[in-house]
Design a protein around this motif. Structure first.
Motif, PDB file in Angstrom:
ATOM      1  N   TYR A  66       0.834  -1.199   0.000  1.00 45.24           N
ATOM      2  CA  TYR A  66       0.000   0.000   0.000  1.00 45.24           C
ATOM      3  C   TYR A  66       0.873   1.255   0.000  1.00 45.24           C
ATOM      4  CZ  TYR A  66      -3.573   3.386   1.339  1.00 45.24           C
ATOM      5  OH  TYR A  66      -4.411   4.466   1.358  1.00 45.24           O
ATOM      6  N   LEU A  67       1.916   1.222   0.791  1.00 44.35           N
ATOM      7  CA  LEU A  67       2.841   2.349   0.897  1.00 44.35           C
ATOM      8  C   LEU A  67       3.516   2.624  -0.447  1.00 44.35           C
ATOM      9  CD1 LEU A  67       4.121   4.205   3.157  1.00 44.35           C
ATOM     10  CD2 LEU A  67       5.921   2.486   3.330  1.00 44.35           C
ATOM     11  N   GLN A  68       3.982   1.578  -1.091  1.00 45.37           N
ATOM     12  CA  GLN A  68       4.673   1.732  -2.366  1.00 45.37           C
ATOM     13  C   GLN A  68       3.757   2.314  -3.440  1.00 45.37           C
ATOM     14  OE1 GLN A  68       6.163  -2.266  -2.931  1.00 45.37           O
ATOM     15  NE2 GLN A  68       8.135  -1.772  -2.036  1.00 45.37           N
ATOM     16  N   GLU A  69       2.477   1.993  -3.374  1.00 46.20           N
ATOM     17  CA  GLU A  69       1.533   2.478  -4.378  1.00 46.20           C
ATOM     18  C   GLU A  69       1.004   3.878  -4.089  1.00 46.20           C
ATOM     19  OE1 GLU A  69      -1.693  -0.192  -4.991  1.00 46.20           O
ATOM     20  OE2 GLU A  69      -0.477  -1.706  -5.999  1.00 46.20           O
ATOM     21  N   LEU A 150      11.587   0.912  -0.059  1.00 43.57           N
ATOM     22  CA  LEU A 150      11.099   2.270   0.146  1.00 43.57           C
ATOM     23  C   LEU A 150      10.316   2.741  -1.090  1.00 43.57           C
ATOM     24  CD1 LEU A 150      14.193   4.083   1.735  1.00 43.57           C
ATOM     25  CD2 LEU A 150      12.137   3.274   2.902  1.00 43.57           C
ATOM     26  N   PRO A 151       9.287   3.559  -0.897  1.00 48.04           N
ATOM     27  CA  PRO A 151       8.550   4.098  -2.045  1.00 48.04           C
ATOM     28  C   PRO A 151       9.477   4.861  -2.985  1.00 48.04           C
ATOM     29  CG  PRO A 151       7.384   4.547   0.007  1.00 48.04           C
ATOM     30  CD  PRO A 151       8.724   4.011   0.389  1.00 48.04           C
ATOM     31  N   LYS A 152       9.236   4.745  -4.277  1.00 44.76           N
ATOM     32  CA  LYS A 152      10.103   5.384  -5.270  1.00 44.76           C
ATOM     33  C   LYS A 152      10.174   6.899  -5.093  1.00 44.76           C
ATOM     34  CE  LYS A 152       9.544   1.841  -8.855  1.00 44.76           C
ATOM     35  NZ  LYS A 152       9.048   1.544 -10.233  1.00 44.76           N
ATOM     36  N   SER A 153       9.088   7.479  -4.581  1.00 46.74           N
ATOM     37  CA  SER A 153       9.072   8.935  -4.435  1.00 46.74           C
ATOM     38  C   SER A 153      10.148   9.432  -3.467  1.00 46.74           C
ATOM     39  CB  SER A 153       7.690   9.405  -3.970  1.00 46.74           C
ATOM     40  OG  SER A 153       7.347   8.853  -2.719  1.00 46.74           O
ATOM     41  N   VAL A 154      10.582   8.563  -2.547  1.00 43.28           N
ATOM     42  CA  VAL A 154      11.656   8.941  -1.611  1.00 43.28           C
ATOM     43  C   VAL A 154      12.927   9.275  -2.385  1.00 43.28           C
ATOM     44  CG1 VAL A 154      13.202   8.055   0.186  1.00 43.28           C
ATOM     45  CG2 VAL A 154      10.733   7.629   0.336  1.00 43.28           C
ATOM     46  N   PHE A 155      13.187   8.510  -3.432  1.00 46.46           N
ATOM     47  CA  PHE A 155      14.401   8.720  -4.236  1.00 46.46           C
ATOM     48  C   PHE A 155      14.190   9.827  -5.272  1.00 46.46           C
ATOM     49  CE2 PHE A 155      14.143   4.241  -2.939  1.00 46.46           C
ATOM     50  CZ  PHE A 155      15.250   4.198  -2.101  1.00 46.46           C
TER      51      PHE A 155
END
Length: 333
Positions: A66-69, A150-155
């Protein structure tokens, strides 16, 4: 028709559709998890599942998916990352105290009223549960996730990451005692060490978790601050000042002269936090499946306590595993 009645009906329909959508997503996650490799040595709802090289409980994985999406990082977010039982409570306390030192005086700091895990949102738990809310002045977020989860948005947003690790022998001792507080499958200490060396621990394999973050800290030191628990215990004041700089809140010369770093060090010390009433009698995540007393986060906090638990055979096994896992990496504990 009464317009207000119509509006209430629309809201109810929207809530129903949202609930159905959430159920469908949860069902999708559960189907994915059902097809993942799992730890066959235990048969429990707390079974571990292998996803992208790391072991998770199924409920954690649902939250991870859920977090990743759905999680959209903000460029100012700062992630406090760690494997479980590696100094997380202390690092969160120090980070929170540094970042909020101009918002609270010594008597009103939330750390005196709640364990640090309540002061900083935890991504896997709070975001997926809907209890997540950003403090616009405090962008600290906690997580035990491996780097690859980690969610991609972090990077994408180049968020800063502070990571802490610990000697694996002390970590497995802490993990063993902590696990006894939960309804998780309990193994003997010897078997716990064996499973840990096999990589079958919560968010494990431990060495892979550490190496991912360490390598990124070497490639992007401006984005990742990598800390060792033992170094911080040995030279706490030095690392508090380094941490403040990395968090973008360096101590001013006036604060240095007034002893502000020392005050934060003393406020967040194991002795002080463990003796607070809230950390003796308080409950973390009360009413949830992972409810636990705050005192579980304050057992000893010592370096070298493993000597009171390990046989020579166990020590040799975990040391050899560590040597094999870290060989050629350039990293050592």
């Amino acid at each position: 028709m009464d317009p207000s009645h119509s509006n209430e009906k629309n809201v109810a329909n929207l809530e129903t559709r949202n609930e159905e959508h959430a159920f469908q997503k949860l069902q999708k996650y559960q189907e994915i998890i059902a097809n993942l490799p799992k730890d066959e040595s235990i048969d429990s709802e707390w079974n571990l599942h292998l996803y992208q090289g790391f072991w998770y409980f199924s409920t954690t994985l649902e939250n991870v998916f859920y977090l990743q999406e759905n999680f959209n990082a903000d460029p100012t977010d700062i992630l406090i990352c760690s494997p479980p039982k590696s100094g997380t409570t202390w690092l969160k306390s120090l980070s929170f105290a540094i970042m909020t030192r101009n918002r609270f005086d010594e008597s009103s700091n939330p750390l005196f009223k709640a364990v640090s895990h309540e002061c900083i949102p935890h991504l896997e738990s709070d975001f997926a549960s809907g209890s997540f809310s950003r403090d616009q002045e405090l962008k600290l977020l906690g997580t035990h996730l491996p780097l690859n989860a980690l969610p991609k948005s972090v990077f994408i947003e180049n968020c800063k990451i502070v990571y802490i690790c610990r000697d694996p022998k002390d970590l497995v001792v802490s993990m063993f005692h902590f696990a006894k507080k939960f309804p998780w499958p309990i193994f003997s200490f010897e078997r716990t060490v064996e499973r840990f060396c096999e990589g079958r621990s919560y968010y494990g394999p431990y060495w892979d978790h550490v190496l991912e973050y360490w390598k990124m800290s070497q490639e992007k030191p401006e984005n990742v601050m990598f800390l060792k628990y033992e170094d911080m215990k040995e030279n706490t004041l030095f690392y508090i000042k380094k941490l403040a700089e990395f968090l973008g809140e360096p101590f001013s010369q006036e604060e240095e002269m007034e002893g502000v770093p020392e005050k934060i060090m003393n406020m967040c010390s194991f002795e002080n936090l463990s003796n607070l009433e809230v950390n003796k009698t308080g409950i973390h995540r009360e009413g949830s499946a992972v409810e636990i007393g705050n005192n579980a986060f304050f057992r000893k906090g010592e370096v070298g306590d493993w000597k009171n638990h390990f046989t020579q055979k166990m020590k040799e096994k975990i040391d050899q595993t560590t040597q094999d896992k870290l060989h050629g990496s350039g990293f050592t504990f």
